[in-house]
Design a protein around this motif. Sequence first.
Motif, mmCIF file in Angstrom:
data_model
loop_
_atom_site.group_PDB
_atom_site.id
_atom_site.type_symbol
_atom_site.label_atom_id
_atom_site.label_comp_id
_atom_site.label_asym_id
_atom_site.label_seq_id
_atom_site.Cartn_x
_atom_site.Cartn_y
_atom_site.Cartn_z
ATOM 1 N N PRO A 55 1.203 -1.167 0.066
ATOM 2 C CA PRO A 55 -0.328 -0.448 0.087
ATOM 3 C C PRO A 55 0.754 1.336 0.104
ATOM 4 O O PRO A 55 2.034 1.349 0.458
ATOM 5 C CB PRO A 55 -0.874 0.400 1.497
ATOM 6 N N LEU A 56 0.018 2.311 -0.368
ATOM 7 C CA LEU A 56 0.936 3.458 -0.571
ATOM 8 C C LEU A 56 0.988 5.182 -0.004
ATOM 9 O O LEU A 56 2.034 5.391 0.717
ATOM 10 C CB LEU A 56 0.790 4.621 -1.926
ATOM 11 N N TYR A 57 0.038 4.787 0.850
ATOM 12 C CA TYR A 57 -0.541 5.935 1.878
ATOM 13 C C TYR A 57 0.196 5.486 3.385
ATOM 14 O O TYR A 57 0.169 5.522 4.239
ATOM 15 C CB TYR A 57 -1.823 5.685 1.855
ATOM 16 N N ILE A 58 -0.632 3.979 3.777
ATOM 17 C CA ILE A 58 -0.411 3.352 5.233
ATOM 18 C C ILE A 58 0.452 2.336 5.190
ATOM 19 O O ILE A 58 0.197 1.517 4.891
ATOM 20 C CB ILE A 58 -0.824 3.351 6.105
ATOM 21 N N ASP A 59 2.285 2.651 4.369
ATOM 22 C CA ASP A 59 3.097 1.727 3.850
ATOM 23 C C ASP A 59 3.874 0.680 4.187
ATOM 24 O O ASP A 59 4.155 0.901 6.072
ATOM 25 C CB ASP A 59 3.969 2.293 2.909
ATOM 26 N N LEU A 60 4.373 -0.325 4.788
ATOM 27 C CA LEU A 60 5.311 -1.273 5.367
ATOM 28 C C LEU A 60 6.395 -0.538 5.777
ATOM 29 O O LEU A 60 7.367 -0.215 5.027
ATOM 30 C CB LEU A 60 5.234 -2.842 4.875
ATOM 31 N N ILE A 61 6.739 -1.257 6.712
ATOM 32 C CA ILE A 61 8.567 -1.031 7.367
ATOM 33 C C ILE A 61 9.310 -1.191 5.994
ATOM 34 O O ILE A 61 10.370 -0.971 5.557
ATOM 35 C CB ILE A 61 8.294 -1.696 8.532
ATOM 36 N N ARG A 62 8.643 -1.861 5.181
ATOM 37 C CA ARG A 62 9.927 -2.846 4.000
ATOM 38 C C ARG A 62 9.242 -3.832 3.438
ATOM 39 O O ARG A 62 8.074 -4.546 4.215
ATOM 40 C CB ARG A 62 11.014 -3.507 5.290
ATOM 41 N N ASP A 63 10.012 -4.753 2.589
ATOM 42 C CA ASP A 63 9.080 -5.823 1.593
ATOM 43 C C ASP A 63 8.198 -6.557 2.413
ATOM 44 O O ASP A 63 9.481 -7.187 3.823
ATOM 45 C CB ASP A 63 10.246 -5.972 0.771
ATOM 46 N N LEU A 64 7.467 -7.336 2.490
ATOM 47 C CA LEU A 64 7.315 -8.523 3.700
ATOM 48 C C LEU A 64 8.619 -9.557 2.836
ATOM 49 O O LEU A 64 8.716 -9.702 1.840
ATOM 50 C CB LEU A 64 5.819 -9.381 3.493
ATOM 51 N N GLY A 65 9.111 -10.438 4.121
ATOM 52 C CA GLY A 65 10.495 -11.547 4.010
ATOM 53 C C GLY A 65 11.374 -10.526 3.653
ATOM 54 O O GLY A 65 11.650 -11.235 2.167
ATOM 55 N N ARG A 101 14.616 -10.806 6.908
ATOM 56 C CA ARG A 101 13.328 -11.101 7.063
ATOM 57 C C ARG A 101 12.714 -10.105 8.281
ATOM 58 O O ARG A 101 12.263 -9.019 8.487
ATOM 59 C CB ARG A 101 13.206 -12.248 7.176
ATOM 60 N N LEU A 102 13.906 -8.799 7.988
ATOM 61 C CA LEU A 102 14.092 -7.899 9.991
ATOM 62 C C LEU A 102 14.175 -6.428 8.645
ATOM 63 O O LEU A 102 14.826 -5.988 7.807
ATOM 64 C CB LEU A 102 14.805 -8.056 10.728
ATOM 65 N N GLY A 103 12.592 -5.558 8.771
ATOM 66 C CA GLY A 103 12.363 -4.224 8.095
ATOM 67 C C GLY A 103 12.767 -3.488 9.072
ATOM 68 O O GLY A 103 12.781 -4.052 10.260
ATOM 69 N N LEU A 104 14.065 -1.910 9.111
ATOM 70 C CA LEU A 104 13.636 -1.020 9.802
ATOM 71 C C LEU A 104 13.414 0.018 9.262
ATOM 72 O O LEU A 104 13.652 0.228 7.507
ATOM 73 C CB LEU A 104 15.653 -1.177 10.460
ATOM 74 N N GLU A 105 13.582 1.457 9.625
ATOM 75 C CA GLU A 105 12.380 2.481 9.062
ATOM 76 C C GLU A 105 12.866 3.346 10.341
ATOM 77 O O GLU A 105 12.483 3.600 11.479
ATOM 78 C CB GLU A 105 11.262 2.478 8.784
ATOM 79 N N ILE A 106 13.239 4.976 9.528
ATOM 80 C CA ILE A 106 14.276 5.788 10.011
ATOM 81 C C ILE A 106 12.458 6.928 10.104
ATOM 82 O O ILE A 106 12.402 7.035 7.493
ATOM 83 C CB ILE A 106 15.066 6.373 10.221
ATOM 84 N N GLU A 107 11.436 7.835 9.568
ATOM 85 C CA GLU A 107 10.985 9.044 9.728
ATOM 86 C C GLU A 107 10.489 9.838 9.886
ATOM 87 O O GLU A 107 10.502 10.019 10.884
ATOM 88 C CB GLU A 107 9.310 7.818 8.602
ATOM 89 N N VAL A 108 10.794 11.370 9.243
ATOM 90 C CA VAL A 108 10.088 12.354 9.544
ATOM 91 C C VAL A 108 9.517 13.014 9.103
ATOM 92 O O VAL A 108 9.249 13.360 7.908
ATOM 93 C CB VAL A 108 11.515 13.323 9.660
ATOM 94 N N PRO A 109 7.668 13.044 9.785
ATOM 95 C CA PRO A 109 6.591 13.738 8.931
ATOM 96 C C PRO A 109 6.144 15.451 9.317
ATOM 97 O O PRO A 109 6.662 15.393 10.489
ATOM 98 C CB PRO A 109 5.623 12.845 8.969
ATOM 99 N N PHE A 110 6.181 16.258 8.731
ATOM 100 C CA PHE A 110 6.183 17.407 8.783
ATOM 101 C C PHE A 110 4.006 17.387 7.976
ATOM 102 O O PHE A 110 4.242 16.359 7.612
ATOM 103 C CB PHE A 110 6.358 17.906 7.713
ATOM 104 N N SER A 111 3.574 18.617 8.766
ATOM 105 C CA SER A 111 2.865 19.947 9.032
ATOM 106 C C SER A 111 2.883 20.757 8.337
ATOM 107 O O SER A 111 3.088 21.125 9.590
ATOM 108 C CB SER A 111 1.050 18.909 9.485
ATOM 109 N N PHE A 112 1.710 21.600 7.374
ATOM 110 C CA PHE A 112 1.751 23.071 7.509
ATOM 111 C C PHE A 112 0.231 22.831 7.379
ATOM 112 O O PHE A 112 -0.539 22.535 6.328
ATOM 113 C CB PHE A 112 2.414 23.513 6.520
ATOM 114 N N TYR A 113 -0.479 24.048 7.914
ATOM 115 C CA TYR A 113 -2.055 24.489 8.098
ATOM 116 C C TYR A 113 -2.231 25.954 7.577
ATOM 117 O O TYR A 113 -1.341 27.134 7.256
ATOM 118 C CB TYR A 113 -2.094 24.246 9.149
ATOM 119 N N SER A 114 -2.980 26.327 6.501
ATOM 120 C CA SER A 114 -3.591 26.959 6.904
ATOM 121 C C SER A 114 -4.813 27.232 6.343
ATOM 122 O O SER A 114 -5.804 26.371 6.324
ATOM 123 C CB SER A 114 -3.118 27.822 4.581
ATOM 124 N N GLY A 115 -5.825 28.613 6.509
ATOM 125 C CA GLY A 115 -7.103 28.612 6.779
ATOM 126 C C GLY A 115 -7.578 29.474 7.875
ATOM 127 O O GLY A 115 -7.296 30.628 7.776
#
Length: 286
Positions: A55-65, A101-115
Amino acid sequence: MKTKFTALAAFALLLIPFISNAQKTELREDRYLLDSLYIEETEDKTPAKVLHAEPLYIDLIRDLGARKGEKEWNVGFGLNDNTDYDRIEALVEYEWAPINRLGLEIEVPFSFYSGNPNGMEAVPANRMESLKLAAQYSFFVSEKAKTSLAIGYIHEFEMTPFENYGKESFFTANVYNPFFVAAKRWGQNFHTLIYTGPVIEQPFHENEIHTEWQINTNFHYMIPGTRNFLGVELNKEVDHGDFDMTIRPQMRLGITDDLMIGIVTGIPVSRERQRLSTFLRLIWEP
């Protein structure tokens, strides 16, 4: 090799309206061969690994297997249209497999608002949302059953808005997210996947712990002989009896052998103040 498969498959699809039944039968056989070659390219190695659509929005940490040495960079951009404000999201993530079989991930998300500051909802402050650290282990991989199972854990250190830097604690909460993944490929091209688990938020300056459940079901069709697919994510949340769901139609396109782009549209079903959203993910496998 993957680029060659993509070009051949696209050419074959363009020819379909102009060929005879006998030629169509031969073309179907050629497409089946392309599928088999592409699947073999992924699976004909050790240790065992099954080709699944991720999946593309809530994706996996790494490929399965995942196999040792695999790695991937992701950059994402999104726009969410709410009733009283718009949210622009961005993320950068790096994932890799230090062992099989082990996947690791580091992620940094940002949010910007207007309204509209006078709307019914207060406009949130711009922020680096969190620092995410994650791991995922595939404990069952069966090429015969075309099935993979995995467990994982995501830990988020939530951060204060940019405007509060130097005024209050940099980190404001811990978020604990254990999860389970089950995926199966049906035949050559159809893929299903479920991703589920609790999301537990513990603010540093409050005694209350907030828990919600995520249940994400996914259905994809992979275009013959390519890494391209069409599909849908059904992202569901259950929070103290309140059920929300967002339908996310999506497609993935291979640009080069090591670069892909994912395009996602979000359609909320039962969220009162959320409207349509879009999300774009660039995937680079160096």
